[in-house]
Structure formats: C-alpha cells, structure tokens
Design a protein around this motif. Structure first.
Motif, PDB file in Angstrom:
ATOM      1  N   ARG A  89     -57.173 -31.010  17.400  1.00 56.85           N
ATOM      2  CA  ARG A  89     -56.683 -30.069  18.141  1.00 56.85           C
ATOM      3  C   ARG A  89     -56.732 -30.108  19.715  1.00 56.85           C
ATOM      4  O   ARG A  89     -55.906 -29.962  20.609  1.00 56.85           O
ATOM      5  N   ALA A 117     -60.405 -32.189  12.623  1.00 60.19           N
ATOM      6  CA  ALA A 117     -59.230 -31.234  12.958  1.00 60.19           C
ATOM      7  C   ALA A 117     -59.561 -30.613  14.467  1.00 60.19           C
ATOM      8  O   ALA A 117     -58.523 -30.480  14.982  1.00 60.19           O
ATOM      9  N   LEU A 118     -60.710 -30.295  14.597  1.00 60.14           N
ATOM     10  CA  LEU A 118     -60.856 -30.140  16.046  1.00 60.14           C
ATOM     11  C   LEU A 118     -60.631 -31.031  17.053  1.00 60.14           C
ATOM     12  O   LEU A 118     -60.089 -30.788  18.172  1.00 60.14           O
ATOM     13  N   SER A 172     -64.101 -33.159   7.961  1.00 58.04           N
ATOM     14  CA  SER A 172     -62.701 -32.618   7.986  1.00 58.04           C
ATOM     15  C   SER A 172     -62.791 -31.652   9.460  1.00 58.04           C
ATOM     16  O   SER A 172     -61.693 -31.759   9.976  1.00 58.04           O
ATOM     17  N   GLN A 173     -63.679 -30.819   9.549  1.00 61.95           N
ATOM     18  CA  GLN A 173     -63.706 -29.916  10.592  1.00 61.95           C
ATOM     19  C   GLN A 173     -63.836 -30.531  11.905  1.00 61.95           C
ATOM     20  O   GLN A 173     -63.038 -30.421  12.777  1.00 61.95           O
ATOM     21  N   ILE A 174     -64.595 -31.622  12.039  1.00 60.62           N
ATOM     22  CA  ILE A 174     -64.665 -32.303  13.417  1.00 60.62           C
ATOM     23  C   ILE A 174     -63.258 -33.136  13.532  1.00 60.62           C
ATOM     24  O   ILE A 174     -62.996 -33.262  14.608  1.00 60.62           O
ATOM     25  N   LYS A 176     -74.167 -26.912  12.311  1.00 58.88           N
ATOM     26  CA  LYS A 176     -74.468 -27.681  11.102  1.00 58.88           C
ATOM     27  C   LYS A 176     -74.832 -26.813   9.793  1.00 58.88           C
ATOM     28  O   LYS A 176     -75.730 -25.754  10.110  1.00 58.88           O
ATOM     29  N   GLU A 236     -59.543 -41.580  11.156  1.00 58.61           N
ATOM     30  CA  GLU A 236     -58.309 -40.398  11.510  1.00 58.61           C
ATOM     31  C   GLU A 236     -57.480 -41.508  12.767  1.00 58.61           C
ATOM     32  O   GLU A 236     -56.607 -41.010  13.437  1.00 58.61           O
ATOM     33  N   TYR A 292     -71.672 -29.080   9.029  1.00 62.73           N
ATOM     34  CA  TYR A 292     -70.134 -28.993   9.098  1.00 62.73           C
ATOM     35  C   TYR A 292     -69.511 -30.252   8.227  1.00 62.73           C
ATOM     36  O   TYR A 292     -70.234 -31.078   7.752  1.00 62.73           O
ATOM     37  N   ARG A 293     -68.519 -30.099   8.037  1.00 64.84           N
ATOM     38  CA  ARG A 293     -67.810 -30.740   7.097  1.00 64.84           C
ATOM     39  C   ARG A 293     -67.128 -32.035   8.128  1.00 64.84           C
ATOM     40  O   ARG A 293     -66.456 -31.512   9.085  1.00 64.84           O
ATOM     41  N   THR A 320     -73.040 -29.529  18.756  1.00 65.09           N
ATOM     42  CA  THR A 320     -73.354 -28.995  17.275  1.00 65.09           C
ATOM     43  C   THR A 320     -74.917 -29.011  17.259  1.00 65.09           C
ATOM     44  O   THR A 320     -75.727 -29.561  18.308  1.00 65.09           O
ATOM     45  N   VAL A 345     -70.063 -26.026  17.006  1.00 65.70           N
ATOM     46  CA  VAL A 345     -69.883 -26.310  15.713  1.00 65.70           C
ATOM     47  C   VAL A 345     -71.302 -26.276  14.874  1.00 65.70           C
ATOM     48  O   VAL A 345     -72.045 -27.324  15.315  1.00 65.70           O
TER      49      VAL A 345
END
Length: 134
Positions: free
Chosen positions: A130, A126-127, A122-124, A117, A40, A119-120, A96, A115
């Motif tokens: 944000r 996105a977080l 993509s979740q991390i 476990k 990312e 977790y995906r 986590t 978060v």
C-alpha cells in the motif's frame, strides 16, 4: 549478542526493486519480516540496531523503513526515523513494538504507521504494498 549480516535478499524473479530496510534486534522476528517482504519481490536490507541502520541509510537507497522502537545497544527506532527523515524527508516509516500498543503522534515522524507486535508477515507485506504503490 545477536549479529545480523548486512544483506540484501532479492528473489531471482523479483518484479519490484523497491528497497525496505528492516531494523529489528530479535533475529527470528527480523528473518520472518525480511523473508515475507523478499518473497513479495522487495529488496530487503536488515540491521540489528539504529547505528547499523544509519550506516545503511547513508550508503543505500531505501524506499521504506520498517523499524522496531526499542533496539539493541540501547538504540531507538524513533530517533532513527527522525534522523532518516532529516536526510530523506519523504521516506515512509513503519514502527513496530511488542511493549507498546501505540506511538503518540508527537513521538512519531509525520505520516508514519505503527504496527503492534505480534503482527502477521502478511500484514507487513500488505502495508508495504500500500505504501509503495503495489
């Protein structure tokens, strides 16, 4: 014993230079989270326990801490986050754990996120986007 290299993973075309410290004692889990964040555009540092993470936090500028709660060598992500916040009061913290479904507010540092476990990746990402304003 799992050994992690203290490494920065920065893609050559990174547009973002925010640094995320991933503290995780499970090598595969750490690698997946670190790669997703690096892809990312984040600069990613990794540590296997709170002792190693503490050294990194003293030596490097870190914009977000992503830490497992129960770490190697009987170290603890909650204590790590508290110590990090004493030195950097506004450091965003994401916890986590695979053994917990939540973290009581009294244990967590103010404004932190939990978060569970598994977790995906993509979740991390996105977080992080944000929290760090992407």
């Amino acid at each position: 014993m799992i050994q992690f290299a203290y490494a920065a993973m920065v893609p050559p075309t990174a547009l973002s230079w925010e640094t995320v410290l991933v503290v995780e004692d499970e090598a595969m889990v750490c690698e997946i989270a670190a790669e997703a964040l690096a892809d990312e555009g984040y600069r990613v540092l990794t540590a296997a326990d709170a002792v190693e993470a503490g050294r990194i936090l003293q030596a490097e500028r870190v914009d977000m801490l992503f830490t497992d709660i129960d770490l190697a060598r009987n170290t603890n992500g909650v204590a790590l986050a508290r110590d990090a916040r004493r030195h950097c009061p506004r450091l965003p913290v994401v916890y986590t754990s695979g053994g917990r479904h939540a973290l009581p507010a009294g244990e967590a540092v103010t404004g932190s996120v939990f978060v569970p476990k598994p977790y995906r990746p993509s979740q991390i990402v996105a977080l992080a986007n944000r929290i760090l304003g992407h």
